[in-house]
Scaffold this active site. Sequence first.
Site, PDB file in Angstrom:
ATOM      1  N   GLY A   1       1.684  13.902   2.982  1.00 52.00           N
ATOM      2  CA  GLY A   1       1.268  12.639   3.576  1.00 52.00           C
ATOM      3  C   GLY A   1       1.232  11.471   2.615  1.00 52.00           C
TER       4      GLY A   1
ATOM      5  CE1 TYR B   1      -5.142   0.744  -6.151  1.00 51.83           C
ATOM      6  CE2 TYR B   1      -4.698  -1.490  -5.374  1.00 51.83           C
ATOM      7  CZ  TYR B   1      -4.313  -0.158  -5.514  1.00 51.83           C
ATOM      8  OH  TYR B   1      -3.094   0.253  -5.025  1.00 51.83           O
TER       9      TYR B   1
END
Length: 324
Positions: free
Chosen positions: A34, A189
């Site tokens: 995935g 991030y």
Amino acid sequence: MSEYNAQTTAEEMARDCQAAIVNKNILVTGVSPGGLGAEFAKVIAPYGPSLIILANRDRPKAQETQAEIQRIAPSVATRILNLDLSSQAQVRNAAKEVLTYNEHIDVLVNNAGVMASPFALSDDGVETQFAINHVGHFLFTNLIMSKLVAPGKTGRVVNVSSNGHELGPVRFHDWNFDNGKNYDIWLAYAQAKSANILFSVSLAQKLGDKGLVSVSLHPGTINTHLLRGDWDTSFKALVKWFRVLGYFRTGQSEFTWKSMSQGVATHVFAAFHESLSSLESNGSYLQDCTILKPEQVRSWARDPIEAEQLWKLTEDIVKEKFDY
């Protein structure tokens, strides 16, 4: 080179690059089903690579991807490598294992990552997004460099970054966010993704004359279930940052979404396309299967001074020097 764009699929790109895929040994990190790494491995498998090494923290998930590759391309050899990028000790063990391989590694795709996770420290006391997305890959790549750079052979390193780097630079003065007191999931991030790009800049500078090509990329906005936690709250915070920093204007709040195949197309382009073998393109940042111009990349993610500063900081974090 034909015109590639945001709609180019990984299957189209693999067909265009098949001469460069055949007989190659490829190592890709982060291959759980995935995700982008697994999709990349499956897309290139039909074109005859010699070996695909699947590096993953979760071995059963890597085995699922391995089984899928064997179903798609039974003749392609696969090998699983246990790699937990959050632990420097385990990264060192994985690198030792790679150094026992007989094969040269033609392409390393540093794909594994986490996104916008709550504040936590790795085993080594490093904020986890920085630890997994950058520090672990920095250490692993440098420890196996003799498998990528060898007399008469060329190698390519692909660092998967993101347009999230636009939200902020590497915080050299406070890379651990004051142990969480100043933590923001998206600024952390951004730091890690800016570091991914700067790492490619450094590799190109230091090892380009020895046959190493290194590029970084933004795959696009793709629903890969990478984000943990409350998606709705986190996504609203992301949109707010893009607005505050001037990337979105009033009324604009949407990212352009890509399919998995469209996202992985830039992985394939980065790993194999012949146009990236030139000296001029080494160290480039890619998006939509295209090299972005320097002015399209935030200055803090392409500055050679910041690249060297990051290299030295990361050497300090892993307590080892890598001089080339």
